[in-house]
Design an enzyme around this catalytic site. Sequence first.
Site, PDB file in Angstrom:
ATOM      1  CG  ASP A   1      -2.174  -0.818   0.999  1.00 52.63           C
ATOM      2  OD1 ASP A   1      -2.290  -1.453  -0.075  1.00 52.63           O
ATOM      3  OD2 ASP A   1      -3.034  -0.844   1.904  1.00 52.63           O
TER       4      ASP A   1
ATOM      5  CB  THR B   1      -8.556   1.921   6.047  1.00 55.08           C
ATOM      6  OG1 THR B   1      -7.916   2.221   4.802  1.00 55.08           O
ATOM      7  CG2 THR B   1     -10.035   1.702   5.809  1.00 55.08           C
ATOM      8  N   GLY B   2      -6.196   4.255   7.398  1.00 55.58           N
ATOM      9  CA  GLY B   2      -4.799   4.367   7.798  1.00 55.58           C
ATOM     10  C   GLY B   2      -4.668   4.976   9.183  1.00 55.58           C
TER      11      GLY B   2
END
Length: 283
Positions: free
Chosen positions: A66, A178-179
């Site tokens: 990612d 979502t980090g």
Amino acid sequence: MKKFVLIVNALKDRNLEETRSLCSYIKTRGGSCTYLVSVDEQERIRKIHAQDIPKETECMIVLGGDGTLIRAARDTVECNIPLIGVNMGTLGYLCELEQGSIYEALDQMMHHEFMIEERMMLCGLKETQSQMFHALNDIVIHRTGSLSLVVLTVYVNGQYLHTFQGDGMILSTPTGSTGYNMSAGGPIVDPKAQLLLLTPINSHTLTQRSIVISPQDEIVIEVEKRRMQQDEQVEVSYDGDHGCWLAAGERICIRRAEKSAKILKLSRVSFLEILRKKMQTFC
């Protein structure tokens, strides 16, 4: 789709074995391929510039994880070329492909069996500088060094919002929800949504929560001086990479970037299904 560029994290693809194999596979099927190294085997990050990408490129395939994909999307946003990630590390949310599925995926792409998702990005500009930085996930204003808290005053469209005390502030896109935003207690948002998330980091207020802001809003954050005898300084990071420093009294302006990242999708699996699988994995 026949013309590809591979962007490679050499820490994940040692000796570039997978990279060379993919290039060979593409060429045997009538395509063209070249590669650029984003992180070398000495762990040095190499910035990929938009001018490094051949103009005829139709897709960028990112080998790594990612982080590699986020960096590539940010650094090549001016190219307006779709990206797809190949996960060669730990589990992530952005990389759709695994090593075992890449060759089948290439056949799909060459037969134009794909979709493209638009992901909004952020841009930030320190008031005393001319260089603008971009981020796909988030822009984070945070303390460094000492354990003392920082005081940040936030304005939205020129209107005073609040003065926050804590370890810093996260400005996140839906993709970045979502980090770090999630780790700081912020909400998880569908990456296709159009909004901004303002999430305090370790706020010194029990009731402090994330704030959802319109993507048309402009956010200005000013560093306040907490003690007369100290010179406050915070760091501004873009997708985890250093951008600039802010001293007491200085401001940074953050807003939605004019261009979006284009993420190529081969599967029709929904974000909620991906989220469910990830949550089961980490439980």
